[in-house]
Design a protein around this motif. Structure first.
Motif, mmCIF file in Angstrom:
data_model
loop_
_atom_site.group_PDB
_atom_site.id
_atom_site.type_symbol
_atom_site.label_atom_id
_atom_site.label_comp_id
_atom_site.label_asym_id
_atom_site.label_seq_id
_atom_site.Cartn_x
_atom_site.Cartn_y
_atom_site.Cartn_z
ATOM 1 N N MET A 74 -4.923 2.657 -9.874
ATOM 2 C CA MET A 74 -6.262 3.167 -9.758
ATOM 3 C C MET A 74 -7.047 2.390 -8.688
ATOM 4 N N LYS A 109 -5.846 0.949 -6.014
ATOM 5 C CA LYS A 109 -5.388 1.357 -4.683
ATOM 6 C C LYS A 109 -6.011 2.700 -4.295
ATOM 7 N N LEU A 110 -6.173 3.568 -5.245
ATOM 8 C CA LEU A 110 -6.789 4.868 -4.981
ATOM 9 C C LEU A 110 -8.249 4.679 -4.572
ATOM 10 N N ASN A 111 -8.958 3.773 -5.242
ATOM 11 C CA ASN A 111 -10.355 3.503 -4.886
ATOM 12 C C ASN A 111 -10.466 2.902 -3.487
ATOM 13 N N PHE A 130 -8.338 3.344 -1.038
ATOM 14 C CA PHE A 130 -8.007 4.425 -0.104
ATOM 15 C C PHE A 130 -9.199 5.360 0.100
ATOM 16 N N ILE A 131 -9.865 5.722 -0.975
ATOM 17 C CA ILE A 131 -11.029 6.617 -0.897
ATOM 18 C C ILE A 131 -12.160 5.936 -0.117
#
Length: 100
Positions: free
Chosen positions: A1, A3-5, A7-8
């Protein structure tokens, strides 16, 4: 999660930089457009001035005065003016070319 934040957030930063860059480009192009419009207006004013000057220079009275003053020319007498039509001139040229 996490890493997703990250990236965003990176995508968001890239998009924000793209918006800033495009706005800057738009401002530069708008300034160039306004500059060209100013040049266009100056050229239109100059064009109008040149047309006025040309109409002044080709006035019949001015040309006649210059011819009389500088070239010592005069309007010929009415008795010495001869009017030749195109048909008459063509007929005379054809007659001359037929003669041996």
């Amino acid at each position: 999660m996490f890493k997703l934040n990250i990236f965003i957030i990176l995508v968001l930063i890239v998009c924000a930089l793209g918006v800033v860059t495009s706005q800057h480009t738009v401002r530069k192009l708008f300034m160039a457009l306004e500059k060209e419009k100013g040049i266009e207006q100056k050229l239109e004013v100059e064009w109008g001035r040149l047309q006025l000057e040309q109409s002044t220079l080709i006035m019949h009275g001015r040309i006649e005065r210059i011819a009389m003053e500088h070239l010592n020319m005069m309007v010929p007498a009415a008795s010495s003016i001869q009017i030749v039509s195109i048909n008459t001139a063509e007929n005379e040229m054809n007659a001359e070319s037929v003669k041996p």
